[in-house]
Design a protein around this motif. Structure first.
Motif, short mmCIF file in Angstrom:
data_model
loop_
_atom_site.label_atom_id
_atom_site.label_comp_id
_atom_site.label_asym_id
_atom_site.label_seq_id
_atom_site.Cartn_x
_atom_site.Cartn_y
_atom_site.Cartn_z
N ILE A 118 0.91 -1.14 -0.07
CA ILE A 118 0.04 0.12 -0.04
C ILE A 118 0.90 1.30 0.19
O ILE A 118 2.04 1.29 0.75
CB ILE A 118 -0.97 -0.08 1.22
N LYS A 119 0.33 2.45 -0.64
CA LYS A 119 1.12 3.66 -0.77
C LYS A 119 0.30 4.65 0.04
O LYS A 119 -1.00 4.78 -0.24
CB LYS A 119 1.25 3.93 -2.39
N LEU A 120 0.87 5.20 0.95
CA LEU A 120 0.16 6.33 1.67
C LEU A 120 0.63 7.60 1.27
O LEU A 120 1.77 7.87 0.67
CB LEU A 120 0.40 6.05 3.38
N PRO A 121 -0.23 8.77 1.60
CA PRO A 121 0.34 10.02 1.35
C PRO A 121 1.65 10.39 1.98
O PRO A 121 2.04 9.76 2.96
CB PRO A 121 -0.95 11.24 2.07
N PHE A 127 4.48 4.74 7.40
CA PHE A 127 3.76 3.61 7.95
C PHE A 127 3.20 2.74 6.89
O PHE A 127 2.23 2.09 6.82
CB PHE A 127 2.42 4.33 8.83
N GLY A 128 3.58 3.09 5.39
CA GLY A 128 3.15 2.46 4.42
C GLY A 128 3.75 1.18 4.12
O GLY A 128 4.60 0.88 4.90
N GLY A 129 3.26 0.28 3.10
CA GLY A 129 4.13 -0.77 2.88
C GLY A 129 3.71 -1.90 3.86
O GLY A 129 2.75 -1.95 4.39
N LYS A 130 4.89 -2.37 4.02
CA LYS A 130 4.60 -3.69 5.10
C LYS A 130 4.57 -3.05 6.55
O LYS A 130 4.05 -3.87 7.45
CB LYS A 130 5.88 -4.57 5.21
N ARG A 131 5.14 -1.93 6.88
CA ARG A 131 4.59 -1.48 8.02
C ARG A 131 3.32 -1.19 8.56
O ARG A 131 2.78 -1.09 9.56
CB ARG A 131 5.49 -0.04 8.14
N PHE A 132 2.44 -1.20 7.41
CA PHE A 132 1.05 -0.75 7.50
C PHE A 132 0.38 -2.17 7.98
O PHE A 132 -0.79 -2.11 8.51
CB PHE A 132 0.46 -0.68 6.23
N VAL A 133 0.90 -3.41 7.78
CA VAL A 133 0.43 -4.69 7.86
C VAL A 133 -0.12 -4.92 9.52
O VAL A 133 -0.97 -5.20 9.80
CB VAL A 133 1.03 -5.98 7.47
#
Length: 648
Positions: A118-121, A127-133
């Motif tokens: 996932i790509k966040l602003p 907090f994007g990518g794997k850290r979002f999981v």
């Protein structure tokens, strides 16, 4: 994914956390006073059992994720802590046991598969990518905690009541479990059933007040009433199935016994020592289903008798001799566990006698008695990296090629595959590669039983597909190799074949007349055939010398050791691409072997930019020879499938 496919994949995911139990049992056992008398070792093993639900959360999350990701495993642990702590805040009586770990593991794995990229602003990009999981998993598990906090107590009471009913049914309940357990082996769903019985049913509270659920947990925690779902397996796995193996060996014709003897001996010893019986069971499961039904009934009877006799035994991995010796003097083991050896001796005789009689009376096609002339295809040593890659590529082709594959999984002894169309799976080709059986559970779900190397083959298959497409096996070639219906041609008839050219690229065979280029279609360039590529690697169709590689890398000319001049031209009018999409792997003048890579293509880019990727393979000096004969099927595999024969 259909329901059956889901539970198959779940069964595979449960194997990773279950695999840690043997080492835990070893430490727990060797640390006891009657052995090493080292409490710290016993406590180390006990720690695994104390935190089994957390281990399931981590293990299931990792194996459910698309690439066994560590981020998914971390998310599983985060989700487990959130779910369990939040639930007991709502209702302190809730105890989901291992199921809490399984649920959070599934949530974490699914979250990883959906949002790992996932790509966040920009201001939230950290907090994007794997850290979002882990963040998303925690949020979902918080919602689940709110739901389970109110929904789970009735379910927990129902499970408790069901477990009490099974336990109260005593020997009958144990017998039903043993019978159903074996019947589910072909589908792989036995792991789900086992998880409920071995890790969920029943409660035991030790002196410290810790609560343990399930037959295995309770047994190793010292519960003297545990073991009804384990004890009766020991006679079957240690003695009964080896007796069946001996029966199959003796039922084979004497001339074939040496051929099957080594195989039967190895799987019988494996069953006796470790309790891993699937390699043996799959030898007769599909060749003789009646024998397998008898085996399931006898397993149920064994669990019934063991429970009726009040035998309490347990295992950490499976009911083999190793586990039997380790658990013999555990506090929870009953004083009559020696009776299992007597039952085992009886089981050996019963299995041998019944299997021998039924095989002969019904003329069952057990190993050594098959009518077919199919022989396993000689393969490279799969213990080497090259051999494993070759074997894995062959399996991809045998199950319909990479285009037919949706999901690749494996358990200890089998490939678990989700395919687009099970009808495209070539059973005969799989058996040529050494598979002992192919299970087609429905139109999208199959299993290929290949033995202990299943997981290695599955991982290698994933890597191969990631590199590029693999074509399905050529049906005509398989048919000719596996089930010849006519005697082989006399040796004299083959003397005219001067050389056989292999397919330079995997793909679909196209007649030369259908090539969208007048020079090739009119055969002005030479005689041959064309291929519509599905693979990205172009190899040499024979051993020889690379006379020419075009500056744009789209074609090359090979002179073979027999003097053939072969042009391999990738696509039509691809010279106009000025080399884009092609990478040269060898230089002009190179001496190459048949199957050696020559070019690498960006096939996706070329398919969208080239006029056509139909690729002619022609012999330009065919007038120097007697003729050319096409021998390929509808599809070919680079460097493996014969393409055409040159007669001299």
């Amino acid at each position: 994914m259909n329901i059956l496919g889901f539970f198959q994949r779940l069964g595979r995911s449960l194997q990773l956390p279950i695999a840690v139990l043997p080492v835990a049992a070893l430490m727990l056992r060797f640390g006891q006073p009657d052995l090493l008398n080292m409490p710290f070792i016993a406590q180390a093993g006990g720690a695994i059992f104390d935190n089994l639900a957390l281990i399931f959360a981590i293990g299931v999350a990792s194996t459910w994720s698309k690439d066994n990701a560590g981020a998914a495993a971390l998310a599983g642990a985060v989700g487990y802590f959130i779910l369990t702590k939040a639930m007991i805040t709502i209702n302190p009586a809730i105890n989901m046991g291992v199921l809490a770990g399984i649920v959070t593991g599934l949530v974490a794995g699914a979250t990883y598969n959906r949002w790992a990229d996932i790509k966040l602003p920009d201001f939230l990009s950290f907090f994007g990518g794997k850290r979002f999981v882990p963040i998303a998993t925690g949020f979902f598990c918080l919602i689940l905690a709110a739901v389970f906090g109110y929904v789970w107590p009735p379910v927990q009471n129902a499970i408790h009541a069901g477990g009490e009913w099974i336990v109260s049914a005593g020997a009958f309940g144990a017998g039903v479990f043993g019978f159903v357990n074996r019947l589910l082996i072909p589908t792989g769903l036995h792991q789900v059933l086992n998880t409920i019985a071995w890790f969920q049913i029943g409660d035991f509270t030790n002196a410290a007040g810790a609560v343990f659920h399930g037959d295995i947990n309770r047994f190793y925690a010292g519960d003297g009433t545990a073991g009804m779902f384990m004890s009766g397996f020991f006679p079957i796995m240690m003695f009964g199935l080896p007796g069946a193996a001996l029966a199959m060996y003796m039922a084979a014709p004497k001339a074939r016994r040496p051929m099957v003897g080594g195989m039967l001996l190895s799987v019988a010893v494996t069953a006796f020592l470790t309790g891993v019986t699937e390699p043996l069971e799959f030898l007769f499961m599909f060749l003789a289903p009646m024998l397998y039904l008898i085996h399931a009934i006898l397993t149920g009877i064994s669990l019934y008798i063991a429970t009726a006799l009040g035998i309490h035994a347990g295992f950490s991995f499976s009911a083999g001799a190793i586990d039997y010796v380790l658990m013999y003097n555990l506090p929870a083991a009953s004083s009559n566990v020696w009776v299992l050896l007597v039952m085992g001796a009886i089981a050996f005789v019963v299995y041998f006698a019944l299997f021998s009689a039924v095989i002969r009376m019904m003329n069952l096609k057990t190993p050594g008695r098959e009518d077919a002339t199919v022989q396993p295809e000689e393969e490279a040593n799969s213990n080497t990296e090259e051999g494993l890659e070759q074997l894995s590529r062959h399996y991809i082709a045998a199950v319909g090629g990479s285009e037919n594959l949706n999901v690749i999984d494996a358990c200890i002894t089998r490939l678990r595959l989700s395919v687009k169309d099970a009808a495209q799976v070539n059973d005969a080709a799989c058996k040529r590669l050494g598979a002992s059986g192919v299970v087609k559970l429905n139109k999208q779900t199959i299993q290929v039983i290949i033995g202990a190397k299943a997981e290695s083959v599955a991982e290698t298959m994933k890597k191969i597909i990631a590199k590029g497409p693999v074509a399905p096996v050529a049906v005509s070639t398989v048919a000719a190799t596996v089930a010849p219906t006519t005697p082989p041609a006399p040796a004299a008839a083959a003397k005219g074949v001067l050389e056989t050219l292999l397919a330079p690229v995997s793909g679909e065979v196209v007649a030369l007349e259908q090539v969208p280029d007048e020079a090739f279609a009119s055969k002005a360039v030479g005689e041959g055939v064309a291929i519509r590529p599905t693979g990205s690697t172009v190899v040499s169709p024979a051993s020889g010398t690379i006379l020419k590689i075009f500056n744009t890398n789209h074609a090359f000319c090979l002179e073979t050791e027999k003097g053939l001049e072969v042009v391999v031209h990738m696509g039509i009018d691809t010279v106009a691409l000025e080399g884009k999409g092609f990478t040269r792997l060898v230089e002009e003048g190179a001496q190459v072997k048949a199957g050696e890579p020559i070019l690498e293509m960006d096939l996706a880019w070329l398919n969208s930019h080239a006029k056509s990727m139909i690729s002619p393979v022609v012999v330009t000096n065919i007038e120097d020879f007697s003729g050319i004969r096409l021998v390929a099927g509808d599809t070919v595999i680079a460097g493996e499938s014969p393409l055409c024969e040159i007669t001299g």
